[in-house]
Design a protein around this motif. Structure first.
Motif, short mmCIF file in Angstrom:
data_model
loop_
_atom_site.label_atom_id
_atom_site.label_comp_id
_atom_site.label_asym_id
_atom_site.label_seq_id
_atom_site.Cartn_x
_atom_site.Cartn_y
_atom_site.Cartn_z
N PRO A 146 -21.17 -16.93 18.96
CA PRO A 146 -19.80 -16.71 19.44
C PRO A 146 -19.15 -15.50 18.79
O PRO A 146 -18.42 -14.75 19.43
CB PRO A 146 -19.07 -18.00 19.06
CG PRO A 146 -20.13 -19.02 18.98
CD PRO A 146 -21.37 -18.30 18.50
N GLY A 147 -19.44 -15.27 17.50
CA GLY A 147 -18.88 -14.12 16.80
C GLY A 147 -19.36 -12.81 17.40
O GLY A 147 -18.64 -11.82 17.44
N LEU A 148 -20.60 -12.80 17.87
CA LEU A 148 -21.14 -11.60 18.49
C LEU A 148 -20.53 -11.36 19.87
O LEU A 148 -20.32 -10.23 20.29
CB LEU A 148 -22.66 -11.72 18.64
CG LEU A 148 -23.51 -11.49 17.39
CD1 LEU A 148 -24.95 -11.89 17.67
CD2 LEU A 148 -23.43 -10.05 16.95
N ILE A 149 -20.26 -12.47 20.58
CA ILE A 149 -19.89 -12.37 22.01
C ILE A 149 -18.38 -12.31 22.22
O ILE A 149 -17.88 -11.41 22.90
CB ILE A 149 -20.49 -13.56 22.78
CG1 ILE A 149 -22.01 -13.48 22.76
CG2 ILE A 149 -19.97 -13.58 24.21
CD1 ILE A 149 -22.69 -14.75 23.20
N LEU A 150 -17.65 -13.25 21.63
CA LEU A 150 -16.24 -13.45 22.01
C LEU A 150 -15.36 -12.21 21.90
O LEU A 150 -14.61 -11.91 22.82
CB LEU A 150 -15.65 -14.62 21.21
CG LEU A 150 -16.13 -16.00 21.67
CD1 LEU A 150 -15.47 -17.09 20.85
CD2 LEU A 150 -15.85 -16.21 23.15
N PRO A 151 -15.44 -11.45 20.79
CA PRO A 151 -14.52 -10.31 20.70
C PRO A 151 -14.77 -9.24 21.76
O PRO A 151 -13.92 -8.40 22.00
CB PRO A 151 -14.81 -9.74 19.30
CG PRO A 151 -15.43 -10.86 18.56
CD PRO A 151 -16.21 -11.63 19.56
N LEU A 152 -15.92 -9.27 22.41
CA LEU A 152 -16.24 -8.23 23.40
C LEU A 152 -16.15 -8.76 24.83
O LEU A 152 -16.55 -8.09 25.77
CB LEU A 152 -17.66 -7.71 23.15
CG LEU A 152 -17.93 -7.14 21.77
CD1 LEU A 152 -19.40 -6.85 21.60
CD2 LEU A 152 -17.10 -5.89 21.55
N ILE A 153 -15.63 -9.98 24.98
CA ILE A 153 -15.83 -10.66 26.26
C ILE A 153 -14.79 -10.30 27.33
O ILE A 153 -15.03 -10.50 28.52
CB ILE A 153 -15.88 -12.19 26.04
CG1 ILE A 153 -16.75 -12.84 27.11
CG2 ILE A 153 -14.48 -12.78 26.03
CD1 ILE A 153 -17.07 -14.27 26.79
N ALA A 154 -13.65 -9.77 26.91
CA ALA A 154 -12.64 -9.41 27.93
C ALA A 154 -12.88 -7.98 28.40
O ALA A 154 -13.22 -7.12 27.61
CB ALA A 154 -11.24 -9.54 27.35
N SER A 155 -12.73 -7.77 29.70
CA SER A 155 -13.03 -6.44 30.21
C SER A 155 -11.97 -5.97 31.20
O SER A 155 -11.78 -6.56 32.25
CB SER A 155 -14.38 -6.44 30.91
OG SER A 155 -14.55 -5.24 31.62
N ALA A 156 -11.27 -4.90 30.82
CA ALA A 156 -10.29 -4.34 31.75
C ALA A 156 -10.99 -3.62 32.89
O ALA A 156 -10.54 -3.67 34.03
CB ALA A 156 -9.37 -3.38 31.00
N THR A 157 -12.11 -2.99 32.59
CA THR A 157 -12.84 -2.26 33.63
C THR A 157 -13.24 -3.19 34.77
O THR A 157 -12.99 -2.90 35.94
CB THR A 157 -14.13 -1.64 33.05
OG1 THR A 157 -13.85 -1.21 31.73
CG2 THR A 157 -14.61 -0.50 33.89
#
Lengths: 281, 370
Positions: free
Chosen positions: A146-157
């Motif tokens: 989760p630490g690897l994934i969650l901070p990068l999971i939102a995408s404005a693009t």
């Protein structure tokens, strides 16, 4: 439009061939190097042809823990895969719902929400890395998937891309579905998802590559070798102190790290191009 | 199957714009009511409030005497055919028709039976596996109809369903809609801006203008006795000619100075509008005498439009800016630039006051004079 001049045809093909060669050369050099033994590589120029320890090199990397890493490359690839898939799937799921809400629902501050999402484009991971690390640490997410994934999971693009697509859907289609008794979830599942299939495929490819190629964030949150990703390990393999760099390991790992993204692109190329070029209506 | 009752139906948008100013309308069981009007008159808004796609600000809407103001579109038991068909592009024709039934939890075998029956009715049997984009405009139109029919709704709503078709197909589909609606005996509300479509389809015609019902009645009633100048100008093609006239005792003074025997009972000098349809302006055969109470309009022909059976003559009358249009017999030899004597008899005239309202006693008055 096509020009029908044989000379032009030959010239453009020649140009293409040279371009392909230029791009392929480093890959080939890496592959050639990965099949030699360490002694053959040290102190020589990079070999142009394959050596004879290729299979042994790859087998060793996959099965045995690499000394300087503390784990084998298979585990690294698995970590990368989990992270890339998590990011790609998560980004698409979140963007899909966010765009759906912004386009099809009337709620207060709808425009503000959209612009808030939009301006996060200006705040990539690198800009917000310190606070993000603080949050991840407080939530005990260091050294975890989760630490690897969650901070990068939102995408404005992705949200923006899907929003643009949703805006092209004629309002009558939404109304027809309402009259046909489709509630919001059913409309999303039966109408919107099938229609955005190609867009989702294109997004998946882009987001998978984005996730796979992450370097800075995984480097920061993982100290445990069990959660190290293959991209991070490449750099780690090069830092050997006084002993010589094991180039055959570095190049072989690099070749292996290239595999999954290449596979994803090859498998989804058709949808990818279609999703970026036309919107099926 | 169903009746539809609208009382004082009002629609106001949050920005303050009032699209519908209290509409009263009762649609009988099995009746096809056509709502017609110029763009922006609120006819589509009215249809969308019936469908439940727009909320109702005030007033009552009842289907079969059941108040449905606050029901979702799906709960009102209505079906709608859209102008651009709004077929689901990723579904086959079969799935397009079956989707509404599926959402209602109809059993699979039942769906199959009903879709197949509807496909047969509309001659769509061979197309069931196709996608909408593989169909022609007319076929898509039929699928959209099929999607409505298969649901067996209480009320059909049509939102300008034929305006995306070419002229020939439009006439054909118009007949088909009429035939189907009668055969199924379903109550229907049909919105269009095309007055020919409106006249030919309607059991009853509702003419709307600026969010209000101008007049409601059978097509021929509206044609024969338009209640307002607006309706008079909207129904009929080419449109009715309007001549400004002034009351002179028992006579009306025409723009070119001629006078027509027609008692209105109004004061001398009152300004009225005289309406006469192009098809009710006649020419005088050579040598024939003018009928009593008729008046001749001496005009100059500016433009002719030969339509085959008829010829339309756009003529200029002294003292009038707009051309006077006459529908002449197709055999009638008339050339641009020539003078043409049109005969205005006292019959089939329409008089409107300054507010555009029809003069109520006019018909009796005409009958007395002629």
């Amino acid at each position: 439009m096509r020009y029908q001049r044989p000379g032009l045809d030959i010239a453009s093909h020649l140009l293409l061939a040279v371009g392909c060669g230029l791009f392929f050369l480093p890959v080939w050099l890496a592959f050639a190097a990965s099949t030699h033994s360490m002694s053959e590589l040290s102190g020589h120029v990079a070999p142009l042809w394959v050596g004879d320890t290729g299979l042994a090199n790859y087998a060793r990397l996959i099965e045995d823990p690499v000394n300087s890493l503390g784990t084998n490359v298979l585990k690294l690839l698995a970590n990368s895969l989990v992270m890339a898939l998590g990011i790609a799937v998560g980004k698409i799921a979140i963007s899909l719902l966010a765009a759906y809400a912004i386009v099809f629902f009337r709620f207060p501050l709808r425009r503000l929400c959209f612009w808030l999402i939009f301006i996060t484009l200006m705040l990539p991971v690198e800009v917000r890395i310190v606070p993000t690390y603080q949050v991840a640490a407080d939530l005990h997410l260091l050294d975890s998937y989760p630490g690897l994934i969650l901070p990068l999971i939102a995408s404005a693009t992705a949200t923006f891309l899907l929003r643009q697509f949703y805006l092209t859907i004629p309002p009558e289609l939404v109304e027809a579905a309402r009259i046909d008794g489709a509630g919001p979830w059913r409309f999303l599942r039966d109408i919107l998802l099938p229609l955005s299939k190609t867009n989702i495929a294109a997004l998946f490819v882009i987001m998978f590559l984005y996730g796979w190629n992450q370097y800075l964030w995984p480097l920061l949150v993982t100290t445990d070798a069990d959660y190290m990703t293959v991209v991070v390990s490449l750099k780690r393999l090069l830092t050997t102190g006084d002993s010589p760099v094991p180039w055959q390991d570095v190049t072989a790992t690099a070749m292996l790290a290239m595999g999954p993204p290449v596979l994803v692109i090859l498998l989804m190329q058709r949808y990818f191009v279609k999703g970026l070029v036309d919107s099926e209506k | 199957m169903a009746t539809l009752q609208l009382s004082a139906l009002e629609k106001r948008y949050p920005n303050g714009f009032t699209a519908l100013h209290g509409i009263d309308l009762a649609v009988e069981d099995g009746e096809l009511v056509v709502i017609v009007g110029p763009s922006g008159c609120g006819k589509s808004t009215l249809l969308r409030t019936l469908a439940g796609l727009e909320s109702i600000t005030a007033g009552e809407l009842a289907i079969n005497a059941r108040r449905v103001n606050d029901l979702e579109p799906a709960e009102r038991d209505i079906a709608m055919v859209f102008q651009n068909y709004a077929l689901y592009p990723h579904m086959s024709v079969y799935d397009n028709m079956a989707y509404g039934l599926k959402n209602r939890g109809v059993a699979k075998a039942d769906i199959r039976r009903r879709v197949n029956a509807t496909a047969e009715l509309l001659d769509l049997g061979a197309l069931l596996d196709r996608r909408p984009r593989q169909l022609s405009g007319g076929q898509r139109q039929r699928v959209a109809m099929g999607r409505a029919i298969v649901r067996e709704p209480q009320v059909f709503l049509f939102d300008e369903p034929l305006s995306n078709l070419d002229a020939k197909l439009r006439v054909q589909m118009r007949l088909e809609i009429r035939r189907l609606q009668k055969r199924l005996g379903v109550t229907a509300v049909y919105v269009t801006h095309d007055q020919t479509e409106a006249m030919t389809l309607a059991d009853r015609l509702v003419v709307m203008n600026a969010g209000r019902v101008e007049q409601c009645g059978t097509p021929m009633a509206l044609y024969d006795r338009p209640a307002t100048r607006f309706v008079a100008g909207f129904i009929g093609s080419p449109a009715m000619n309007f001549l400004p006239v002034t009351v002179r005792g028992e006579r009306l003074e025409l723009p070119d100075g001629g006078e027509l025997d027609l008692a209105t009972g109004l004061d001398d000098g009152a300004e009225l509008t005289l309406g006469v349809r192009p098809e009710h302006l006649t020419t005088l055969p050579d040598g024939a005498a003018m009928p009593a109470s008729a008046v001749a309009l001496d005009t100059r022909v500016e433009l002719i439009e030969p339509l085959g059976a008829d010829t339309l003559a756009y003529t200029r009358l002294a003292g009038l800016d707009e051309p006077v249009v006459a529908r002449l017999d197709g055999e009638h030899a008339v050339a641009e630039g020539q003078t043409l004597r049109l005969v205005l008899t006292g019959e089939r005239l329409h008089l409107f006051d300054a507010e555009g309202q029809r003069l109520a006693e006019r018909r009796c008055a005409v009958d007395v004079v002629s």
